[in-house]
Scaffold this active site. Structure first.
Site, PDB file in Angstrom:
ATOM      1  N   THR A  73       0.441  -1.207  -0.138  1.00 35.79           N
ATOM      2  CA  THR A  73       0.264   0.273  -0.043  1.00 35.79           C
ATOM      3  C   THR A  73       1.036   1.194   0.172  1.00 35.79           C
ATOM      4  O   THR A  73       0.636   2.217  -0.670  1.00 35.79           O
ATOM      5  CB  THR A  73      -0.274  -0.252   0.971  1.00 35.79           C
ATOM      6  OG1 THR A  73      -2.261  -0.780   1.140  1.00 35.79           O
ATOM      7  CG2 THR A  73      -1.672   1.635   1.090  1.00 35.79           C
ATOM      8  N   ASN A 127      -5.013 -10.327  -7.653  1.00 31.89           N
ATOM      9  CA  ASN A 127      -5.532 -11.309  -7.167  1.00 31.89           C
ATOM     10  C   ASN A 127      -6.552 -11.730  -6.328  1.00 31.89           C
ATOM     11  O   ASN A 127      -6.499 -12.407  -6.103  1.00 31.89           O
ATOM     12  CB  ASN A 127      -4.635 -11.054  -5.692  1.00 31.89           C
ATOM     13  CG  ASN A 127      -3.506 -11.334  -4.632  1.00 31.89           C
ATOM     14  OD1 ASN A 127      -3.746 -13.127  -5.501  1.00 31.89           O
ATOM     15  ND2 ASN A 127      -2.585 -10.998  -3.913  1.00 31.89           N
ATOM     16  N   CYS A 150     -21.092  -8.777   0.803  1.00 35.92           N
ATOM     17  CA  CYS A 150     -21.669  -9.202   2.466  1.00 35.92           C
ATOM     18  C   CYS A 150     -20.273  -9.483   3.153  1.00 35.92           C
ATOM     19  O   CYS A 150     -20.252  -9.035   4.227  1.00 35.92           O
ATOM     20  CB  CYS A 150     -22.286 -10.575   1.878  1.00 35.92           C
ATOM     21  SG  CYS A 150     -23.644 -10.104   1.374  1.00 35.92           S
TER      22      CYS A 150
END
Lengths: 161, 393
Positions: free
Chosen positions: B72, B151, B325
């Site tokens: 990141t 990924n 979800c």
């Protein structure tokens, strides 16, 4: 993540299925939001003699459907209309914040089935609200930049928030 | 009950050799590499050795590798550093629609500062067309960033071709190679990249450490200002134990990569063919061959990913899903939507990411345990109408 009661209902959901020739049917949800719930009711002397459901959704959605069906069974229609989002969450010993909208859906689907029954009794056709905006009244939409929640927003934009 | 970890994308276990290499730096070798005394100097040497190992893994020069806190940070630094350095030359950035959040949201932050962004579409396999990259280039384009592999669906992008185009137009080209570096061959010269992000955990190094490759001559401003660590490009006392672990993991990846790939591909392909064969209306997601060696991504119609994941967890099988979800934002994966998979189908996403520790026995267990779970949930689903084929049985 989930309480023991939620996991128990998820593993062994009560009242799964459809009722042939149900007296009332209620469906809420949208796959873009994640959950669809359908409730089927059998009514005798103003009492919910049988309640069944079918649900497409997460663990919480299945547990909520199961719990709502149990809470509703044997209740009068007026009592069942009072089953709220909050009471479902309490009965499940809590739900993660982001899953709270699932509990809305369960109560909504049951209420819609009762409204469907009542409309039929009056000889009317129950009008399902268009686009089911409340089906996607997820708390996340309230806090998120709508631009960053395009898929929820596309369903929620009709809601009268 | 056996635990079967098929969620290596979330976390891969450390190799024992990596733990062994890291241990002294948690105990006796606690020096700060910036110190002048020997306690620090010894540690500084170890960091240099780790840098050499990481550089060799991607065919870079030592001084082109800068350690970061992970993928990141490397992605944020590459984008924001190149954008701010080149602000006077232009304000247009080209990226793809299937990037990791750390690219997606960094680009969005730059957009708010006035940069213009082109997000390239992908085909049904999730692959960017290099010609689209060329068509998107304007006189104001100052950065192109396309990830090496995603990924979530495994497809590998034509980075070398895109890099060739970027070079022709003299535009800095960055790739997020977190999913590929240390996993499949990554060579910064063959890929024609100027910047490349990587992280240690996908090749069994520790979490919380990564690196940014910056080709010599490419101008970039630092993301973090402070001391003169990492040549002044990345301030802050080094994560010594993490860097040493990453170095060891890189050294081992160079040696073991071919064997690891040869181990993973048959397991991957067995799941990719046998899951759809065992369960109706299951579709593989991503490219069948231009694909990460351990990535199995499928959609299961009429059921939702989290409920499948929870039942698999009860049976000891740990996987992931791109279902709304599961995401913290309750949004369906932007990657699958970009590939043209509808939101309802994407809800039934299952993601198996295999690793060194997985076996044929694990794969057989998945093939035995998954079908009844899907059937149980489909029987509960209002979307599932039994097809004529299942009626007969």
């Amino acid at each position: 993540m989930y309480s023991e009661i939620v996991m128990e209902h998820f593993k062994n959901p009560r009242n799964v299925g459809e009722i042939p020739n149900a007296d009332g049917v209620g469906e809420v949800g949208n796959p873009a939001c994640g959950d669809i719930m359908a409730f089927y009711i059998k009514v005798k002397d103003n009492v919910l003699e049988d309640v069944k459901f079918k649900t497409f959704g997460c663990g919480a959605a299945i547990a909520v459907s199961s719990m709502v069906s149990e809470m509703a069974k044997g209740k009068t229609l007026d009592e069942a209309m009072k089953i709220s989002n909050k009471s479902v969450i309490e009965a499940l010993d809590g739900l993660p914040q982001k899953k709270h909208h699932c509990s809305n859906l369960g109560a909504d689907a049951l209420h819609r089935a009762i409204e469907d029954y009542r409309a039929k009794q009056k000889g009317e056709k129950f009008q399902k609200p268009e686009d089911s905006p409340e089906a996607c009244s997820c708390p996340v939409c309230d806090v998120n930049d709508p631009e960053e929640a395009p898929y929820c927003a596309s369903v929620c934009e009709h809601s009268s928030k | 009950m056996r635990t079967i970890n098929m969620d290596h994308v979330a976390a891969s276990p450390l190799l024992p050799e990596v733990i062994e290499a890291m241990m002294p730096f948690l105990t006796v070798k606690f020096g700060n590499p910036s110190s002048m005394h020997s306690l620090g100097a010894d540690v500084a040497e170890e960091i240099d050795a780790a840098r050499t190992n990481v550089a060799q893994l991607i065919n870079a020069k030592d001084q082109e590798v800068f350690f970061t806190s992970g993928g990141t940070e490397a992605n944020n630094w590459a984008l924001k550093g190149i954008a701010s350095t080149n602000r006077s030359r232009g304000n247009h950035i080209i990226t793809s629609s299937i990037e990791h959040f750390s690219i997606m949201h960094a680009v969005k932050a730059l957009e708010k500062q006035g940069f213009e962004v082109t997000r390239l579409p992908v085909d049904a396999y999730g692959i960017v067309d290099p010609q689209d990259v060329e068509r998107a280039i304007t006189q104001n384009t100052i950065l192109i960033s396309v990830m090496h592999a995603n990924n979530e669906m495994g497809s590998i992008q034509p980075i070398a071709e895109i890099g060739k185009i970027a070079r022709q137009y003299k535009i800095p080209f960055h790739t997020d190679a977190v999913a590929t570096a240390g996993v499949i061959p990554v060579d910064v010269d063959q890929l024609n990249v100027d910047l490349l992000s990587m992280a240690a955990n996908p090749f069994y190094g520790p979490q919380g450490v990564g690196a940014l490759y910056v080709r010599r001559g490419v101008k970039i401003s630092p993301l973090l200002d402070g001391g003169i660590q990492e040549g002044g490009y990345r301030a802050g006392t080094e994560n010594v134990v993490g860097i040493v672990g990453m170095g060891k993991a890189a050294e081992m990846a160079v040696v073991e990569m071919d064997a690891r790939i040869a181990h993973l591909i048959p397991l991957r392909d067995r799941l990719l063919t046998e899951i759809p064969a065992a369960i109706e209306e299951v579709d593989p997601v991503g490219h069948p061959t231009l694909r990460l060696p351990g990535n199995v991504s499928v959609t299961v119609k009429y059921v939702e990913g989290e409920s499948m994941l929870l039942f698999l967890d009860m049976e000891g099988i740990k996987i992931a899903s791109g279902s709304a979800c599961i995401s913290r934002s309750l949004k369906v994966s932007h990657v699958m939507l970009s590939m043209g998979i509808d939101a309802g189908t994407a809800q039934g996403s299952l993601l198996f990411t295999l690793g060194e520790d997985n076996t044929y026995e694990d794969v057989d267990d998945v093939l035995r345990i998954l079908p009844p779970i899907v059937q149980k949930l489909r029987d509960m689903s209002p979307l599932y109408k039994r097809s004529s084929k299942t009626k007969a049985s």
